[in-house]
Enzyme design. Structure first.
Site, PDB file in Angstrom:
ATOM      1  N   PHE A 253       0.841  -1.201   0.000  1.00  0.00           N
ATOM      2  CA  PHE A 253       0.000   0.000   0.000  1.00  0.00           C
ATOM      3  C   PHE A 253       0.872   1.245   0.000  1.00  0.00           C
ATOM      4  O   PHE A 253       1.752   1.387   0.847  1.00  0.00           O
ATOM      5  CB  PHE A 253      -0.936   0.026   1.210  1.00  0.00           C
ATOM      6  CG  PHE A 253      -1.855   1.215   1.193  1.00  0.00           C
ATOM      7  CD1 PHE A 253      -2.922   1.271   0.310  1.00  0.00           C
ATOM      8  CD2 PHE A 253      -1.628   2.304   2.033  1.00  0.00           C
ATOM      9  CE1 PHE A 253      -3.761   2.385   0.257  1.00  0.00           C
ATOM     10  CE2 PHE A 253      -2.460   3.423   1.989  1.00  0.00           C
ATOM     11  CZ  PHE A 253      -3.532   3.461   1.108  1.00  0.00           C
TER      12      PHE A 253
ATOM     13  N   ASP B 164       9.171   2.315   1.606  1.00  0.00           N
ATOM     14  CA  ASP B 164       8.046   3.085   2.130  1.00  0.00           C
ATOM     15  C   ASP B 164       7.957   2.812   3.625  1.00  0.00           C
ATOM     16  O   ASP B 164       7.481   1.773   4.057  1.00  0.00           O
ATOM     17  CB  ASP B 164       6.762   2.663   1.401  1.00  0.00           C
ATOM     18  CG  ASP B 164       5.529   3.401   1.908  1.00  0.00           C
ATOM     19  OD1 ASP B 164       5.578   3.937   3.031  1.00  0.00           O
ATOM     20  OD2 ASP B 164       4.507   3.429   1.184  1.00  0.00           O
TER      21      ASP B 164
ATOM     22  N   LYS C 142       2.593   9.514   8.317  1.00  0.00           N
ATOM     23  CA  LYS C 142       1.897   9.020   9.516  1.00  0.00           C
ATOM     24  C   LYS C 142       2.510   9.573  10.828  1.00  0.00           C
ATOM     25  O   LYS C 142       2.250  10.718  11.148  1.00  0.00           O
ATOM     26  CB  LYS C 142       1.826   7.497   9.505  1.00  0.00           C
ATOM     27  CG  LYS C 142       0.850   6.976   8.430  1.00  0.00           C
ATOM     28  CD  LYS C 142       0.263   5.615   8.749  1.00  0.00           C
ATOM     29  CE  LYS C 142      -0.950   5.327   7.900  1.00  0.00           C
ATOM     30  NZ  LYS C 142      -0.658   4.802   6.562  1.00  0.00           N
TER      31      LYS C 142
HETATM   32  C1  LIG Z   1      -0.836   5.173   5.127  1.00  0.00           C
HETATM   33  C2  LIG Z   1       0.183   4.759   4.165  1.00  0.00           C
HETATM   34  C3  LIG Z   1       0.401   5.475   2.975  1.00  0.00           C
HETATM   35  C4  LIG Z   1      -0.479   6.651   2.543  1.00  0.00           C
HETATM   36  O1  LIG Z   1      -0.383   7.717   3.429  1.00  0.00           O
HETATM   37  P1  LIG Z   1      -1.462   8.912   3.328  1.00  0.00           P
HETATM   38  O2  LIG Z   1      -0.968   9.907   4.319  1.00  0.00           O
HETATM   39  O3  LIG Z   1      -2.795   8.331   3.677  1.00  0.00           O
HETATM   40  O4  LIG Z   1      -1.435   9.418   1.944  1.00  0.00           O
HETATM   41  C5  LIG Z   1       1.415   5.064   2.137  1.00  0.00           C
HETATM   42  N1  LIG Z   1       2.193   4.015   2.444  1.00  0.00           N
HETATM   43  C6  LIG Z   1       2.024   3.307   3.585  1.00  0.00           C
HETATM   44  C7  LIG Z   1       2.932   2.168   3.883  1.00  0.00           C
HETATM   45  C8  LIG Z   1       1.010   3.644   4.476  1.00  0.00           C
HETATM   46  O5  LIG Z   1       0.815   2.922   5.582  1.00  0.00           O
END
Ligand SMILES: *Cc1c(COP(=O)(O)O)cnc(C)c1O
Length: 396
Positions: A135, A220, A249
């Site tokens: 994600f 990420d 986050k």
């Molecule tokens: C939450 C998340 C995102 C997206 O972050 P947003 O602030 O909602 O755009 C991207 N990568 C990972 C691994 C995440 O947990």
């Protein structure tokens, strides 16, 4: 006032399946709804409220900055941005930073960097290998990079150039690498995908494949970073370093903030290549600087590690005693309890009735992502509630 859910239903785009709760205030790991009910919050704004709710130091840092200078744009220098940037560089393997406002934006910047780097260093190679169940966000390009087809299919055509492989499968990465490939983009632990911890040696193997093939490794760390897994960055536990890393986050402690960081050799942006009106503004970076200082100097990282061990130990106790609980996994305070049946929504619903907020990250997995300053007592209370919830379901 009126009824908030019905007012929302009348005017808001129906994108989220919200819980029937209107939260009005919080303190530490606790939140209260508009009926005065008190909950232990083990969702923490989706792993974002690093210091819990209404932390007085963070509130003061934000208030002080708000009374001084909220926003100026990147036409000017500002001190909080540089202060946070210096800390991130000092406490990471990366050399340069660019601030944004969210995770998706951080990944957009990472993808742009990789594309430009590919033009310069891979003879126009532009493909990025990403993982099924990965994600990376909800913008047009980050849904294209995310391994859940349902997130992108209604919106096609999305950005081309992403190739998908199974997480934890180095052979598929090797098979998918071509002269068109520029980078590999993965989470050090898949968060939204169900808290999937890589198997021993996987991240190391991906790193050495990137070295061997001259590809960029984009990690990420939006969910795993800023202490969540018990080290400042999750990659540290694999003994590797990314070429590009994204954070969001937890970095702002609940204030919208994100960052893309890169090694010098991957820092190919030149003036005019990228920008953001709000990215790294004084308010958000003052909050981020406060959170990061607490993480490093205020004992938060040590707490995340100790409470993570405790949570893991207690969840394993549930696995020993309850047929419905079959496994526990995770690192630090990013953990999951795996169930023998697809009952995570039921477990979470019972827990909520007993005053604990939890996230059913998969139909058979419950995710635990409390604030990093959660206390020993709070961990015990939460697991006790989950145990009651399991007992209830097993009696049925
Ligand atoms: C939450 C998340 C995102 C997206 O972050 P947003 O602030 O909602 O755009 C991207 N990568 C990972 C691994 C995440 O947990």
């Amino acid at each position: 006032m009126g009824n908030i859910p019905s007012r929302e239903a009348a005017i808001h785009m129906q994108t989220a399946r919200r819980l029937p709760i209107t939260l009005v205030r919080g303190k530490g790991t606790h939140v209260w709804d508009d009926d005065g009910n008190n909950y232990l919050d083990f969702i923490a704004g989706i792993a974002s409220n690093t210091l819990g709710h209404a932390d007085s130091g963070l509130a003061e840092a934000i208030a002080k900055q708000a009374k001084t200078l909220i926003h100026v744009s990147n036409i000017f220098y500002s001190e909080p941005q540089i202060e946070l940037g210096e800390m991130l560089i000092e406490h990471s393997a990366l050399d340069r930073v660019f601030f944004v406002n969210s995770g998706a934006e951080a990944n957009e910047a990472a993808i742009k960097l990789a594309r430009k780097w590919g033009i310069q260093n891979r003879d126009g190679g532009y493909e990025i290998i990403a993982t099924n169940d990965g994600f990376h966000g909800r913008t047009m390009t980050t849904v294209a990079a995310s391994g859940t087809p349902a997130y992108r299919e209604p919106f096609g055509p999305t950005t081309p150039g992403f190739v998908f492989v199974d997480y934890n499968n180095i052979d598929q990465i090797k098979e998918s690498t071509t002269p068109r490939t520029a980078a590999i983009m993965i989470e050090p632990i898949q968060g939204e995908g169900g808290v999937n911890v890589p198997s021993e040696g996987y991240l190391e193997a991906v790193r050495s494949w990137c070295d061997q093939q001259n590809l960029l490794l984009i990690l990420d760390e939006i969910q795993t970073g800023v202490g969540r897994t018990g080290t400042v960055w999750a990659y540290e536990q694999a003994g590797i370093e990314p070429d590009i890393m994204t954070s969001a986050k937890g970095i702002g402690g609940g204030v919208p903030l994100g960052a893309v960081l890169s090694k010098e050799h991957a820092s190919v942006f030149e003036p005019g290549d990228h920008g953001s009106t709000f990215g790294g503004n004084p308010l958000a970076t003052a909050a981020g600087a406060y959170v990061f200082r607490e993480l490093i100097d205020g004992g938060i990282l040590e707490n995340a590690r100790a409470r993570g061990e405790q949570l893991s130990h207690r969840l394993n106790g549930l696995v020993d005693r309850h047929p419905l609980a079959i496994a526990e996994d995770g690192r630090g305070l990013l953990r999951r309890l795996e169930l023998s049946e697809e009952l995570s929504v039921d477990v979470v619903t019972h827990a909520r009735e007993m005053g604990l907020l939890l996230n059913p990250v998969r139909p058979n997995r419950v995710r635990f992502i409390p604030p990093l300053n959660v206390t020993e007592d709070e961990i015990n209370q939460a697991v006790d509630i989950v145990e009651e919830s399991l007992t209830k379901l097993e009696e049925k």
